[in-house]
Design a protein around this motif. Sequence first.
Motif, PDB file in Angstrom:
ATOM      1  N   SER A 176       0.928  -1.206   0.009  1.00  0.00           N
ATOM      2  CA  SER A 176       0.067  -0.073   0.036  1.00  0.00           C
ATOM      3  C   SER A 176       0.801   1.168  -0.053  1.00  0.00           C
ATOM      4  CB  SER A 176      -0.820  -0.076   1.188  1.00  0.00           C
ATOM      5  OG  SER A 176      -1.699   1.264   1.228  1.00  0.00           O
ATOM      6  N   ALA A 177       1.945   1.173   0.646  1.00  0.00           N
ATOM      7  CA  ALA A 177       2.999   2.220   0.845  1.00  0.00           C
ATOM      8  C   ALA A 177       3.494   2.696  -0.601  1.00  0.00           C
ATOM      9  CB  ALA A 177       3.888   2.076   2.021  1.00  0.00           C
ATOM     10  N   ILE A 178       3.617   1.554  -1.292  1.00  0.00           N
ATOM     11  CA  ILE A 178       4.538   1.976  -2.624  1.00  0.00           C
ATOM     12  C   ILE A 178       3.209   2.605  -3.586  1.00  0.00           C
ATOM     13  CG2 ILE A 178       5.504   0.921  -4.629  1.00  0.00           C
ATOM     14  CD1 ILE A 178       7.408   1.283  -2.210  1.00  0.00           C
ATOM     15  N   ALA A 179       2.076   2.174  -3.358  1.00  0.00           N
ATOM     16  CA  ALA A 179       1.052   2.509  -4.263  1.00  0.00           C
ATOM     17  C   ALA A 179       0.876   3.993  -3.811  1.00  0.00           C
ATOM     18  CB  ALA A 179      -0.358   1.698  -4.135  1.00  0.00           C
ATOM     19  N   ASP A 180       0.832   4.391  -2.679  1.00  0.00           N
ATOM     20  CA  ASP A 180       0.852   6.076  -2.321  1.00  0.00           C
ATOM     21  C   ASP A 180       1.895   6.514  -2.950  1.00  0.00           C
ATOM     22  OD1 ASP A 180      -1.639   5.851  -0.933  1.00  0.00           O
ATOM     23  OD2 ASP A 180      -0.522   4.961   0.834  1.00  0.00           O
ATOM     24  N   TRP A 181       3.157   6.151  -2.744  1.00  0.00           N
ATOM     25  CA  TRP A 181       4.535   6.641  -3.438  1.00  0.00           C
ATOM     26  C   TRP A 181       4.298   7.249  -4.872  1.00  0.00           C
ATOM     27  CZ3 TRP A 181      10.066   4.767  -2.631  1.00  0.00           C
ATOM     28  CH2 TRP A 181      10.909   5.815  -2.663  1.00  0.00           C
ATOM     29  N   GLU A 182       3.602   5.891  -5.632  1.00  0.00           N
ATOM     30  CA  GLU A 182       3.569   6.199  -7.108  1.00  0.00           C
ATOM     31  C   GLU A 182       2.214   6.997  -7.453  1.00  0.00           C
ATOM     32  OE1 GLU A 182       4.584   1.502  -8.462  1.00  0.00           O
ATOM     33  OE2 GLU A 182       2.612   1.787  -8.066  1.00  0.00           O
ATOM     34  N   LEU A 183       1.214   7.053  -6.341  1.00  0.00           N
ATOM     35  CA  LEU A 183       0.141   8.372  -6.549  1.00  0.00           C
ATOM     36  C   LEU A 183       0.769   9.484  -6.386  1.00  0.00           C
ATOM     37  CD1 LEU A 183      -2.859   9.056  -6.871  1.00  0.00           C
ATOM     38  CD2 LEU A 183      -2.676   8.718  -4.174  1.00  0.00           C
ATOM     39  N   ALA A 184       1.625   9.808  -5.408  1.00  0.00           N
ATOM     40  CA  ALA A 184       2.265  11.174  -5.342  1.00  0.00           C
ATOM     41  C   ALA A 184       3.123  11.386  -6.470  1.00  0.00           C
ATOM     42  CB  ALA A 184       3.210  11.063  -3.917  1.00  0.00           C
ATOM     43  N   ASN A 185       3.899  10.371  -6.919  1.00  0.00           N
ATOM     44  CA  ASN A 185       4.682  10.824  -8.322  1.00  0.00           C
ATOM     45  C   ASN A 185       3.931  11.310  -9.194  1.00  0.00           C
ATOM     46  OD1 ASN A 185       5.631   9.084 -11.022  1.00  0.00           O
ATOM     47  ND2 ASN A 185       7.190  10.428  -9.926  1.00  0.00           N
ATOM     48  N   ARG A 186       2.430  10.702  -9.692  1.00  0.00           N
ATOM     49  CA  ARG A 186       1.607  10.931 -10.765  1.00  0.00           C
ATOM     50  C   ARG A 186       1.052  12.209 -10.681  1.00  0.00           C
ATOM     51  NH1 ARG A 186      -0.157   5.637  -9.930  1.00  0.00           N
ATOM     52  NH2 ARG A 186      -1.937   6.362  -9.054  1.00  0.00           N
ATOM     53  N   VAL A 187       0.549  12.388  -9.062  1.00  0.00           N
ATOM     54  CA  VAL A 187      -0.323  13.680  -9.121  1.00  0.00           C
ATOM     55  C   VAL A 187       0.644  14.945  -8.576  1.00  0.00           C
ATOM     56  CG1 VAL A 187      -2.009  14.874  -7.511  1.00  0.00           C
ATOM     57  CG2 VAL A 187      -2.376  12.460  -8.449  1.00  0.00           C
ATOM     58  N   LYS A 188       1.857  14.912  -7.803  1.00  0.00           N
ATOM     59  CA  LYS A 188       2.639  15.770  -7.432  1.00  0.00           C
ATOM     60  C   LYS A 188       3.954  15.956  -7.827  1.00  0.00           C
ATOM     61  CE  LYS A 188      -0.281  17.468  -4.310  1.00  0.00           C
ATOM     62  NZ  LYS A 188      -0.883  18.842  -4.051  1.00  0.00           N
ATOM     63  N   GLY A 189       4.254  14.885  -8.802  1.00  0.00           N
ATOM     64  CA  GLY A 189       5.653  15.008  -9.326  1.00  0.00           C
ATOM     65  C   GLY A 189       6.927  14.487  -8.288  1.00  0.00           C
ATOM     66  N   GLU A 190       6.247  13.757  -7.269  1.00  0.00           N
ATOM     67  CA  GLU A 190       7.335  13.497  -6.171  1.00  0.00           C
ATOM     68  C   GLU A 190       8.169  12.448  -6.704  1.00  0.00           C
ATOM     69  OE1 GLU A 190       7.399  11.018  -1.984  1.00  0.00           O
ATOM     70  OE2 GLU A 190       5.639  12.509  -2.278  1.00  0.00           O
ATOM     71  N   ARG A 191       9.646  12.561  -6.478  1.00  0.00           N
ATOM     72  CA  ARG A 191      10.681  11.495  -7.182  1.00  0.00           C
ATOM     73  C   ARG A 191      10.538  10.257  -6.450  1.00  0.00           C
ATOM     74  NH1 ARG A 191      15.405   9.444  -6.692  1.00  0.00           N
ATOM     75  NH2 ARG A 191      15.446  10.608  -4.542  1.00  0.00           N
ATOM     76  N   ILE A 192      10.480   9.184  -7.363  1.00  0.00           N
ATOM     77  CA  ILE A 192      10.355   7.691  -6.607  1.00  0.00           C
ATOM     78  C   ILE A 192      11.945   7.269  -6.799  1.00  0.00           C
ATOM     79  CG2 ILE A 192       9.644   5.345  -6.876  1.00  0.00           C
ATOM     80  CD1 ILE A 192       7.015   6.478  -7.751  1.00  0.00           C
ATOM     81  N   ASP A 193      12.343   6.718  -5.886  1.00  0.00           N
ATOM     82  CA  ASP A 193      13.724   5.966  -5.824  1.00  0.00           C
ATOM     83  C   ASP A 193      13.240   4.570  -6.426  1.00  0.00           C
ATOM     84  OD1 ASP A 193      15.812   4.382  -5.215  1.00  0.00           O
ATOM     85  OD2 ASP A 193      16.691   5.901  -4.345  1.00  0.00           O
ATOM     86  N   GLY A 194      13.663   4.091  -7.609  1.00  0.00           N
ATOM     87  CA  GLY A 194      13.150   2.820  -8.078  1.00  0.00           C
ATOM     88  C   GLY A 194      13.692   1.704  -7.371  1.00  0.00           C
ATOM     89  N   LEU A 195      14.726   1.677  -6.884  1.00  0.00           N
ATOM     90  CA  LEU A 195      15.464   0.650  -6.220  1.00  0.00           C
ATOM     91  C   LEU A 195      15.044   0.369  -4.869  1.00  0.00           C
ATOM     92  CD1 LEU A 195      17.723  -1.391  -5.747  1.00  0.00           C
ATOM     93  CD2 LEU A 195      19.175   0.409  -4.882  1.00  0.00           C
ATOM     94  N   ALA A 196      14.589   1.753  -4.031  1.00  0.00           N
ATOM     95  CA  ALA A 196      14.117   1.479  -2.689  1.00  0.00           C
ATOM     96  C   ALA A 196      12.569   0.910  -2.865  1.00  0.00           C
ATOM     97  CB  ALA A 196      13.780   2.805  -1.964  1.00  0.00           C
ATOM     98  N   ALA A 197      12.030   1.365  -3.976  1.00  0.00           N
ATOM     99  CA  ALA A 197      10.435   0.944  -4.162  1.00  0.00           C
ATOM    100  C   ALA A 197      10.488  -0.611  -4.426  1.00  0.00           C
ATOM    101  CB  ALA A 197       9.805   1.664  -5.285  1.00  0.00           C
ATOM    102  N   ALA A 198      11.302  -1.141  -5.302  1.00  0.00           N
ATOM    103  CA  ALA A 198      11.541  -2.521  -5.590  1.00  0.00           C
ATOM    104  C   ALA A 198      11.795  -3.325  -4.436  1.00  0.00           C
ATOM    105  CB  ALA A 198      12.729  -2.811  -6.829  1.00  0.00           C
ATOM    106  N   MET A 199      12.689  -2.895  -3.721  1.00  0.00           N
ATOM    107  CA  MET A 199      13.030  -3.502  -2.433  1.00  0.00           C
ATOM    108  C   MET A 199      11.721  -3.884  -1.425  1.00  0.00           C
ATOM    109  SD  MET A 199      16.925  -2.065  -1.630  1.00  0.00           S
ATOM    110  CE  MET A 199      17.263  -3.038  -0.413  1.00  0.00           C
ATOM    111  N   ALA A 200      11.212  -2.683  -1.343  1.00  0.00           N
ATOM    112  CA  ALA A 200      10.187  -2.655  -0.502  1.00  0.00           C
ATOM    113  C   ALA A 200       9.018  -3.394  -0.981  1.00  0.00           C
ATOM    114  CB  ALA A 200       9.591  -1.321   0.059  1.00  0.00           C
TER     115      ALA A 200
END
Length: 353
Positions: A176-200
């Motif tokens: 759920s946390a990663i889905a929220d991070w992806e939402l923030a990226n789409r809507v707010k342009g927040e940068r996602i660290d792909g490695l951190a996201a993949a690990m979590a």
Amino acid sequence: MPVLTRLIPSPVVVDIRAGALDDLGCVLADERISHSGKLAVAVSGGSGARLRERVAPSLPGADWYEVGGGTLDDAIKLAGAMKGGHYDAVVGLGGGKIIDCAKFAAARVGLPLVAVPTNLAHDGLCSPVATLDNDAGRGSYGVPNPIAVVIDLDVIREAPARFVRAGIGDAVSNISAIADWELANRVKGERIDGLAAAMARQAGEAVLRHPGGVGDNDFLQVLAEGLVLTGIAMSVSGDSRPASGACHEINHAFDLLYPQRAAAHGEQCGLGAAFAMYLRGAHEESARMAEALRRHGLPVLPGEIGFTPDEFVRAVEFAPQTRPGRYTILEHLDLKTDQIKDLYADYVKAIGS
């Protein structure tokens, strides 16, 4: 052509297996951790103290410190007691509160920390965060990652099963946390660290989909590895984003609104994650998550941890105030009380009683 890489902050030793505690002395003797054997060992009055007799003979140069609880004052007191000891490292032996106290104290006196958890209640055992109670309630403090993590699955099996179940909820909430991070990226342009996201994400999925249970060593191995990977993911990203979204906002709301009644961190996070997945329209994923949580004996409805539906609705409505600046499905939808009530009723119907 230059080879471009980045250094990942992570422990130099991760030892997860049955019987790992018997080799703790060898791990600590590694010159990267302790060249002199002079160690400060922080233990609780419970599980850590019971293990002291077993571990002490292999650590002849250690001084032992019993920690009373998990408050900021406890951590500062521990740091003060260790200050003049000229130690190579600090060992935190016990549950999550002791590990967090030892993390903070080690950072305060400038020493590396070796984490030796006695349960798997949450992902803080290898994270760059110490969560401590303070006069304002509860605070999160940035600290270095542990230099080593030693998890003895035999010791974990002796812990109350509820603590292991809580760790399951915390790990699964990564999804759920990663889905929220992806939402923030789409809507707010927040940068996602792909490695951190993949690990979590993979840590959460591995726990969610594993067929074993809390009494199964194979499952405990996957859970322990998942919690360690989640902690490292937070170090990679530089914050708690890979493991903390609406699920954790709901958890914090429970803690702040009902401090005397709040359940275990992971229990509340798992429930919050299942509901947050439903809110974002991921109904199949929400049902799958709720099914897995139920199978492990974790709550998926507030009544299962002693809260009424109205209290849950209040917690969900209050949750965005717990993490100002964090954008999740709760901030995105900006739900009012009646909307939350209606969506909660739909969620209950969707996952079944």
